[in-house]
Design a protein around this motif. Structure first.
Motif, PDB file in Angstrom:
ATOM      1  N   GLU A 181      -7.108  18.273  -6.546  1.00  0.00           N
ATOM      2  CA  GLU A 181      -8.308  19.102  -6.439  1.00  0.00           C
ATOM      3  C   GLU A 181      -9.423  18.368  -5.708  1.00  0.00           C
ATOM      4  OE1 GLU A 181      -9.173  20.086 -10.470  1.00  0.00           O
ATOM      5  OE2 GLU A 181      -7.709  21.723 -10.570  1.00  0.00           O
ATOM      6  N   LYS A 182      -9.456  17.052  -5.863  1.00  0.00           N
ATOM      7  CA  LYS A 182     -10.519  16.264  -5.236  1.00  0.00           C
ATOM      8  C   LYS A 182     -10.200  15.917  -3.787  1.00  0.00           C
ATOM      9  CE  LYS A 182     -13.311  12.103  -5.535  1.00  0.00           C
ATOM     10  NZ  LYS A 182     -13.664  10.886  -6.288  1.00  0.00           N
ATOM     11  N   ILE A 183      -8.967  15.434  -3.515  1.00  0.00           N
ATOM     12  CA  ILE A 183      -8.663  14.949  -2.167  1.00  0.00           C
ATOM     13  C   ILE A 183      -8.028  16.009  -1.281  1.00  0.00           C
ATOM     14  CG2 ILE A 183      -8.310  12.654  -3.142  1.00  0.00           C
ATOM     15  CD1 ILE A 183      -5.314  12.935  -2.640  1.00  0.00           C
ATOM     16  N   GLY A 184      -7.595  17.127  -1.876  1.00  0.00           N
ATOM     17  CA  GLY A 184      -6.971  18.196  -1.109  1.00  0.00           C
ATOM     18  C   GLY A 184      -5.448  18.116  -1.141  1.00  0.00           C
ATOM     19  N   GLU A 185      -4.808  19.261  -1.073  1.00  0.00           N
ATOM     20  CA  GLU A 185      -3.356  19.355  -1.159  1.00  0.00           C
ATOM     21  C   GLU A 185      -2.653  18.644  -0.005  1.00  0.00           C
ATOM     22  OE1 GLU A 185      -1.302  20.679  -3.378  1.00  0.00           O
ATOM     23  OE2 GLU A 185      -2.767  21.537  -4.766  1.00  0.00           O
ATOM     24  N   ASP A 186      -3.312  18.564   1.154  1.00  0.00           N
ATOM     25  CA  ASP A 186      -2.662  18.017   2.337  1.00  0.00           C
ATOM     26  C   ASP A 186      -2.963  16.538   2.582  1.00  0.00           C
ATOM     27  OD1 ASP A 186      -1.479  20.480   2.957  1.00  0.00           O
ATOM     28  OD2 ASP A 186      -3.292  21.164   3.980  1.00  0.00           O
ATOM     29  N   ALA A 187      -3.780  15.940   1.748  1.00  0.00           N
ATOM     30  CA  ALA A 187      -4.100  14.519   1.925  1.00  0.00           C
ATOM     31  C   ALA A 187      -2.840  13.679   1.723  1.00  0.00           C
ATOM     32  CB  ALA A 187      -5.185  14.091   0.940  1.00  0.00           C
ATOM     33  N   THR A 188      -2.677  12.649   2.543  1.00  0.00           N
ATOM     34  CA  THR A 188      -1.486  11.802   2.462  1.00  0.00           C
ATOM     35  C   THR A 188      -1.811  10.439   1.859  1.00  0.00           C
ATOM     36  OG1 THR A 188      -1.852  11.036   4.724  1.00  0.00           O
ATOM     37  CG2 THR A 188      -0.380  12.917   4.421  1.00  0.00           C
ATOM     38  N   VAL A 189      -0.794   9.858   1.228  1.00  0.00           N
ATOM     39  CA  VAL A 189      -0.947   8.556   0.584  1.00  0.00           C
ATOM     40  C   VAL A 189       0.191   7.636   1.035  1.00  0.00           C
ATOM     41  CG1 VAL A 189      -1.113   7.297  -1.596  1.00  0.00           C
ATOM     42  CG2 VAL A 189      -1.977   9.645  -1.432  1.00  0.00           C
ATOM     43  N   THR A 190      -0.171   6.453   1.507  1.00  0.00           N
ATOM     44  CA  THR A 190       0.813   5.445   1.904  1.00  0.00           C
ATOM     45  C   THR A 190       0.805   4.310   0.887  1.00  0.00           C
ATOM     46  OG1 THR A 190       0.603   5.886   4.276  1.00  0.00           O
ATOM     47  CG2 THR A 190       1.441   3.724   3.653  1.00  0.00           C
ATOM     48  N   ILE A 212       4.866   7.474  -9.620  1.00  0.00           N
ATOM     49  CA  ILE A 212       3.773   8.300 -10.121  1.00  0.00           C
ATOM     50  C   ILE A 212       3.191   9.152  -9.003  1.00  0.00           C
ATOM     51  CG2 ILE A 212       1.453   8.286 -11.123  1.00  0.00           C
ATOM     52  CD1 ILE A 212       2.151   5.787 -12.626  1.00  0.00           C
ATOM     53  N   LEU A 213       2.861   8.537  -7.888  1.00  0.00           N
ATOM     54  CA  LEU A 213       2.197   9.239  -6.788  1.00  0.00           C
ATOM     55  C   LEU A 213       3.044  10.362  -6.209  1.00  0.00           C
ATOM     56  CD1 LEU A 213       0.771   6.108  -4.950  1.00  0.00           C
ATOM     57  CD2 LEU A 213      -0.560   7.786  -6.236  1.00  0.00           C
ATOM     58  N   TYR A 214       4.293  10.051  -5.900  1.00  0.00           N
ATOM     59  CA  TYR A 214       5.127  11.014  -5.185  1.00  0.00           C
ATOM     60  C   TYR A 214       5.969  11.910  -6.086  1.00  0.00           C
ATOM     61  CZ  TYR A 214       3.974   7.862  -1.303  1.00  0.00           C
ATOM     62  OH  TYR A 214       3.313   7.100  -0.377  1.00  0.00           O
ATOM     63  N   GLN A 215       6.440  11.366  -7.209  1.00  0.00           N
ATOM     64  CA  GLN A 215       7.294  12.171  -8.085  1.00  0.00           C
ATOM     65  C   GLN A 215       6.485  12.897  -9.164  1.00  0.00           C
ATOM     66  OE1 GLN A 215      11.100  10.430  -9.362  1.00  0.00           O
ATOM     67  NE2 GLN A 215      10.757   8.739  -7.948  1.00  0.00           N
ATOM     68  N   ALA A 216       5.741  12.136  -9.957  1.00  0.00           N
ATOM     69  CA  ALA A 216       5.023  12.742 -11.083  1.00  0.00           C
ATOM     70  C   ALA A 216       3.853  13.607 -10.621  1.00  0.00           C
ATOM     71  CB  ALA A 216       4.524  11.653 -12.026  1.00  0.00           C
ATOM     72  N   MET A 217       3.116  13.128  -9.598  1.00  0.00           N
ATOM     73  CA  MET A 217       1.930  13.852  -9.143  1.00  0.00           C
ATOM     74  C   MET A 217       2.202  14.755  -7.943  1.00  0.00           C
ATOM     75  SD  MET A 217      -1.052  10.965  -9.395  1.00  0.00           S
ATOM     76  CE  MET A 217      -1.536  10.225 -10.959  1.00  0.00           C
ATOM     77  N   GLY A 218       3.238  14.483  -7.209  1.00  0.00           N
ATOM     78  CA  GLY A 218       3.565  15.305  -6.057  1.00  0.00           C
ATOM     79  C   GLY A 218       2.611  15.134  -4.891  1.00  0.00           C
ATOM     80  N   LEU A 219       1.998  13.950  -4.758  1.00  0.00           N
ATOM     81  CA  LEU A 219       1.131  13.709  -3.611  1.00  0.00           C
ATOM     82  C   LEU A 219       1.989  13.519  -2.362  1.00  0.00           C
ATOM     83  CD1 LEU A 219      -1.543  11.304  -5.148  1.00  0.00           C
ATOM     84  CD2 LEU A 219      -1.549  13.801  -5.009  1.00  0.00           C
ATOM     85  N   LYS A 220       1.385  13.717  -1.196  1.00  0.00           N
ATOM     86  CA  LYS A 220       2.153  13.725   0.047  1.00  0.00           C
ATOM     87  C   LYS A 220       2.282  12.344   0.674  1.00  0.00           C
ATOM     88  CE  LYS A 220       1.675  18.507   1.537  1.00  0.00           C
ATOM     89  NZ  LYS A 220       1.376  19.396   2.681  1.00  0.00           N
ATOM     90  N   MET A 221       3.465  12.061   1.144  1.00  0.00           N
ATOM     91  CA  MET A 221       3.757  10.849   1.892  1.00  0.00           C
ATOM     92  C   MET A 221       3.625  11.189   3.384  1.00  0.00           C
ATOM     93  SD  MET A 221       7.396   8.745   1.875  1.00  0.00           S
ATOM     94  CE  MET A 221       7.443   8.740   0.084  1.00  0.00           C
ATOM     95  N   PRO A 222       3.016  10.326   4.186  1.00  0.00           N
ATOM     96  CA  PRO A 222       2.945  10.591   5.632  1.00  0.00           C
ATOM     97  C   PRO A 222       4.341  10.785   6.209  1.00  0.00           C
ATOM     98  CG  PRO A 222       1.471   8.807   5.052  1.00  0.00           C
ATOM     99  CD  PRO A 222       2.295   9.086   3.826  1.00  0.00           C
ATOM    100  N   GLU A 223       4.475  11.675   7.158  1.00  0.00           N
ATOM    101  CA  GLU A 223       5.778  11.978   7.733  1.00  0.00           C
ATOM    102  C   GLU A 223       6.435  10.749   8.342  1.00  0.00           C
ATOM    103  OE1 GLU A 223       7.738  14.645   7.625  1.00  0.00           O
ATOM    104  OE2 GLU A 223       6.272  15.493   6.234  1.00  0.00           O
ATOM    105  N   LYS A 224       5.645   9.900   9.002  1.00  0.00           N
ATOM    106  CA  LYS A 224       6.230   8.707   9.630  1.00  0.00           C
ATOM    107  C   LYS A 224       6.773   7.742   8.586  1.00  0.00           C
ATOM    108  CE  LYS A 224       5.351   6.924  13.407  1.00  0.00           C
ATOM    109  NZ  LYS A 224       4.898   6.153  14.592  1.00  0.00           N
ATOM    110  N   VAL A 225       6.100   7.659   7.447  1.00  0.00           N
ATOM    111  CA  VAL A 225       6.603   6.810   6.366  1.00  0.00           C
ATOM    112  C   VAL A 225       7.871   7.420   5.789  1.00  0.00           C
ATOM    113  CG1 VAL A 225       6.126   5.830   4.095  1.00  0.00           C
ATOM    114  CG2 VAL A 225       4.307   5.956   5.805  1.00  0.00           C
TER     115      VAL A 225
END
Length: 308
Positions: A181-190, A212-225
């Motif tokens: 909600e704070k960073i936006g659905e499309d924000a990516t995390v490396t 936690i970031l990618y599985q539990a929270m479902g945050l987005k990984m950059p496509e190149k990563v």
């Protein structure tokens, strides 16, 4: 000496002695370490077959990344691997534990463990099993939460482990929702790490907070990563190209005993995540694992940093 090698009259004497003194432990192959014939046991169905283990282990040697799982369950650990020994979050609980490797047979024997836990494929697995019941896991065979439950089964604390997992999933989902909600659905995390003058990118199941970031929270990984690190779990790159893989947010692990002068370099300071205050540097020795104790720490860290 194996019992079947003893003369029959000695066998009878041993049996009578055991009946007359039920609290004496059954002698181990060399010095009686870690085995007690009067202790209650349970059977754990391991990858290689059933293993009879103590129902209430008192002295556990952990030769892998599972130390935090045992500590979370309140199990006494007397031997740990070198990486666990360097984790500041474990220090109070393992201050009396010895640092050992699977090759330290004599040292492990002296610790008199009643249970040994490690990773499959290690050298001397057969010798370790002669010292105490030994359970080995293939890394990645279970996901990070099921792995904790499996450790719980081994030490007869499956209920406690399962309850923790259910609670963690709820807490992680709630924090993840707030972060999105704070960073936006499309924000990516490396998720990256500097070690031995080399940079590494991480996928979704290699510790460092990735689960936690990618599985539990479902945050987005950059496509190149995702292209280079998702399948193998990690990928090494040079410092010069890191900007191409850096997401809107970066979780960056460094180690106190390493040369981290690069954080003052122009390429590092020019990263968008650095300029925007969205690169969160973490202690690699703390973030290295994905055990329950570490997951709690990582979740608190992400809640604080992302939502501050």
């Amino acid at each position: 000496m194996k019992k079947w090698l003893l003369p029959m009259f000695m066998m009878v004497a041993l049996v009578l002695a055991a009946c007359g003194n039920s609290d004496k432990g059954e002698e181990n192959i060399d010095k009686g370490a870690g085995k007690d014939s009067s202790a209650e046991t349970i059977t754990y169905e391991s990858e290689t077959g059933p293993v009879e283990v103590p129902a209430d282990p008192k002295r556990v040697v952990v030769l892998s990344s599972f130390v935090g799982n045992l500590l979370q369950l309140g199990v006494n650990v007397v031997g740990v691997d070198s990486w666990a020994a360097k984790n500041p979050n474990f220090q109070d609980d393992i201050k009396n534990a010895e640092v050992v490797e699977n090759t330290d047979i004599e040292k492990i024997l002296e610790l008199e463990p009643d249970l040994i836990i490690g990773l499959s494929g290690i050298e001397n697995a057969d010798k370790l099993a002669e010292i105490a019941p030994t359970v080995l896991f293939t890394y990645g065979k279970f996901d990070y939460l099921q792995q904790f439950i499996e450790i719980g089964k081994v030490v007869n604390k499956e209920k406690e482990a399962t309850e923790w997992v259910k609670d963690f999933e709820v807490r992680a989902a709630e924090v993840g929702k707030k972060i999105k909600e704070k960073i936006g659905e499309d924000a990516t995390v490396t998720v990256a790490e500097s070690y031995n003058k080399q940079l590494y990118l991480y996928g979704e199941n290699w510790g460092r907070g990735t689960e936690i970031l990618y599985q539990a929270m479902g945050l987005k990984m950059p496509e190149k990563v995702k292209e280079v690190a998702l399948e193998p779990g990690y990928f090494a790159i040079s410092q010069e190209v890191f900007a191409d893989y850096a997401g809107d947010y970066v979780i960056f692990s460094t180690f106190m005993d390493q040369d981290n002068a690069f954080t003052e370099a122009a390429w590092f300071k020019d990263l968008e995540a650095v300029k925007n205050g969205q690169l969160f540097e973490v202690n690699g020795n703390v973030f290295y694992f994905n055990d329950a104790k570490t997951l709690d720490y990582q979740l608190d860290f992400f809640e604080e940093k992302f939502l501050q």
